[in-house]
Structures are given as C-alpha cells and as structure tokens.
Enzyme design. Structure first.
Site, PDB file in Angstrom:
ATOM      1  N   GLU A  73      -7.558  -4.542  -0.436  1.00 32.37           N
ATOM      2  CA  GLU A  73      -8.057  -5.085  -1.699  1.00 32.37           C
ATOM      3  C   GLU A  73      -8.257  -6.599  -1.622  1.00 32.37           C
ATOM      4  O   GLU A  73      -9.232  -7.141  -2.148  1.00 32.37           O
ATOM      5  CB  GLU A  73      -7.072  -4.764  -2.834  1.00 32.37           C
ATOM      6  CG  GLU A  73      -6.920  -3.288  -3.126  1.00 32.37           C
ATOM      7  CD  GLU A  73      -5.691  -3.012  -3.979  1.00 32.37           C
ATOM      8  OE1 GLU A  73      -5.040  -3.985  -4.414  1.00 32.37           O
ATOM      9  OE2 GLU A  73      -5.374  -1.833  -4.200  1.00 32.37           O
ATOM     10  N   HIS A  85       0.846  -1.188   0.000  1.00 31.95           N
ATOM     11  CA  HIS A  85       0.000   0.000   0.000  1.00 31.95           C
ATOM     12  C   HIS A  85       0.885   1.243   0.000  1.00 31.95           C
ATOM     13  O   HIS A  85       1.963   1.247   0.604  1.00 31.95           O
ATOM     14  CB  HIS A  85      -0.917   0.014   1.229  1.00 31.95           C
ATOM     15  CG  HIS A  85      -2.041   0.999   1.152  1.00 31.95           C
ATOM     16  ND1 HIS A  85      -1.889   2.320   1.500  1.00 31.95           N
ATOM     17  CD2 HIS A  85      -3.328   0.868   0.746  1.00 31.95           C
ATOM     18  CE1 HIS A  85      -3.045   2.951   1.329  1.00 31.95           C
ATOM     19  NE2 HIS A  85      -3.920   2.096   0.867  1.00 31.95           N
TER      20      HIS A  85
END
Length: 377
Positions: free
Chosen positions: A320, A262
């Site tokens: 995700e 991320h």
C-alpha cells in the site's frame, strides 16, 4: 442449544483463514518467506520488465508469450474494447449522479454485457481487460469537468490509459511505471475479490458477472481501499522534522499506520520492493525528488517507531505504501487508486475464473449455532 456430534467435528476458521479452497497455478503467496510467485515467476523477476499484455497472456496460458504472440494478443485486446455510445452514456449518467469512481467502474463493468453477442468467457475477459481503463479515464475526466479523450489504437493498455487520462502523449517513464504497477498487483492468491469471482463463476454464471462481483468485494476499505490513506499520512507530516511527532501521536492513540503490516506477510512485502524501485526511477527529477525523500524518511521513522511501540509484532512496509507513492508520482489523485488497482487485478480475476470453470461449484459448510425444537405456536 443442541449441537450434534457431526457439528462438533467441523472446524471453524473465522474468515476461512488457513482453509484451502482452490488449487491454482496462478500465484503463490509465501508470507513467511516474503515471496510472491506469479505463474511460476517471482514478482521481482518480471514486473519491471513485462508490459501488462504479456502478464495477462502468461496468466491465461501458463507460459510467457513469444514476441509475435505479444503483438497479436495486444491487437486482439484492442479490438475487444466495448466502448459504445450506449456504454459511454451509462458512464456519464453515473458521473452526473456524482458516484465515486469505483462505483462508476462497477456499473460500467456490468454494462459490458451489452456488447456481447453471445456468452463467450474469453471474449468477455478480453473486453474487461481492454475496457476497464477506458471507463476509468473517461469517467475521471468527466468528474473533473474536462472533455473526455477517445482511446487510440496504436497504444498498449498502460500508455493508452495515461493518454486518455491526461490528453497528451505519455512519458515513457510513466508508461513503464504503470506497467510495473499493473503487473505487480495482477494476482495475489485467494484474496477476497478473487474468491468472490471464483464463487460466482463456479455457479456457471458468466465472466462479466464474476468480474463485477470481484469489483464489489474490492470496493471494501479492508481490501482495495487502503493505498490512499497510506499517502495521506505523508501529506499530514509535510516535513521531515514533523515525522516522529506525528507518528508517535498516532501510535500513542493506537491508530493503525496505513502502509505497514500485512495479514499474510510476516516479513517485508515483496511487492513493496518492486514498486519501490519503480517509484525511485519515476521520482528521479528535481521537482519530484523532495517528496520522494520525505516519503522515504517517513517510512524509516515509522518502522523504527513500530519496533518501539509494538515489539511483539513484525510490521514491515507493505504494498500500500509504495502503491500510493508510485501512483502519486504518476499524477493520480487518491480517488483513482482503487479503480487502477482493479485494472490490474482484473487479470487475476479472469484467470482464476478460467481455472474455476473446470472445478465444482463452491459450496462451503457452516456450523449451526442456533436452537433446535422450537414450536411455532
């Protein structure tokens, strides 16, 4: 190229990274500590307990609603739906043009202005939160050649969406899982779509325009379009014995493993932990447990291989991966992932718009890199 002394003093940060552009009480993203605070609450504290209506109220009012306020607010949201025959016709035309579902939602979002008697930011915000799920469910069933289902007045946002999508009374576990997801993704700092919405509303434009602009930003695969590919990897692997071979091949060719790493979080994404708990409950049936076990094995193998191939980088599971797992467990196909994300993030967009309306117009500076003194002739 001539650069003035004033230009030299300006600091350039690609993508505005690290540049504060707003003061907010709505969320704090702590990348180093792996924490996400929403309106004062750690995301793991409320996401699995609250219904989405409570989260919207909290974002808009900076406090948790009382039980009586939750009921009244939920009813106010239901009465704010703008789902007239004209809007449904617009959605149907977009479906017949075979547009992607996220584009249909964007068109439907702009069409919500048709139900506004006069510009009222709160009424428009309520229309957004209450009507987005209707647009997505209605369009999805049409795209699949199914008869769309009208909304019910006795169901909250999450339950009604599942009812309209499937045409049957929703299972309580599915309702709880969807509420948890919407709560988890409701806001996340000054991300691209939230910033876009704040920029638009700062010009004294209207709420519908700001939210529609946010949707346009969310459509981009670098922002809202990633959960689907995270699940595709699990499908591609298919069985535990294939995991290491498939993942090694991807890493050898320098392919990115979707669902890991991320831009902000340097440790495990806290939203991943919240959705992991919700997904585990959702998959606690004989027919779903095998796929869940496979996904867990793929995650474990991927983390091990990422340490081997990229030892200089901290790459942990992000939101995700578990978004894909949870939404798949709800029976959602990948093409609906980003529109459902938008249903949740719209709570944050509208709340940020309310904040930005008290601030100045957003007008960042630029560093000129062109020439000076050219002659036209």
């Amino acid at each position: 190229m001539l650069i003035s002394e004033q230009e030299k003093e300006k600091i350039y940060s690609p993508g505005l990274e690290g540049i504060p552009a707003a003061r907010t009480k709505l969320s704090q993203v702590d990348g180093k500590g792996g924490r996400l605070i929403i309106a004062g609450y750690p995301v793991e504290e409320f996401a699995g307990k609250a219904v989405f209506e409570e989260t919207i109220f909290t974002l808009w009012n900076d406090r948790r609603p009382k039980p009586t306020e939750t009921s009244l607010f939920a009813e106010e949201l239901r009465s704010s739906r703008r789902f007239s025959k004209v809007i449904r016709t617009i959605i149907e035309e977009a479906v017949y043009a075979n547009l992607p579902l996220i584009d249909i939602l964007r068109i439907g979002s702009a069409a919500l202005s048709l139900g506004s008697q006069k510009e009222d930011p709160k009424k428009d915000a309520m229309a957004v939160l209450s009507t987005f799920p209707l647009i997505v469910a209605w369009a999805y069933r049409l795209l699949k050649g199914q008869t769309p289902v009208l909304p019910r007045q006795d169901l909250d946002i999450a339950a009604n969406f599942l009812y309209m999508l499937n045409g049957t009374d929703p299972d309580p576990r599915s309702v709880r899982a969807l509420n948890t997801y919407l709560n988890t993704v409701c806001d996340h700092g000054l991300n691209a779509s939230t910033f876009a919405a704040r920029v638009i509303i700062s010009t004294q434009s209207d709420m519908i325009s700001a939210v529609t602009g946010g949707l346009g930003a969310l459509k981009g695969p670098l922002h809202g379009g990633a959960p689907g590919p995270a699940l595709d990897t699990v499908f591609e692997i298919g069985a535990k014995e294939n995991a290491e071979k498939v993942l090694r091949e991807k890493l050898k060719h320098n392919e990115r493993l979707m669902g890991f790493g991320h831009r902000i979080y340097k440790v495990r994404d806290p939203r991943a932990d919240v959705l992991a708990k919700a997904a585990k409950i959702l998959y606690d049936t004989d027919e779903k447990r095998e796929f869940y076990d496979l996904a867990m094995f793929v995650e474990k193998t991927a983390l091990e291989l990422l340490k081997e191939y990229k030892p200089d980088r901290i790459l942990q599971t992000n939101v995700e991966f578990y978004t894909a797992l949870l939404l798949h467990g709800l029976g959602f196909p990948t093409e609906i992932f980003t529109p459902v994300f938008a249903m949740g993030r719209a709570a944050g967009w509208t709340a940020h718009c309310f904040e930005q309306m008290q601030e100045r117009i957003v007008r960042p500076d630029a560093i000129y890199t062109g020439e000076d003194g050219k002659l036209w002739n």
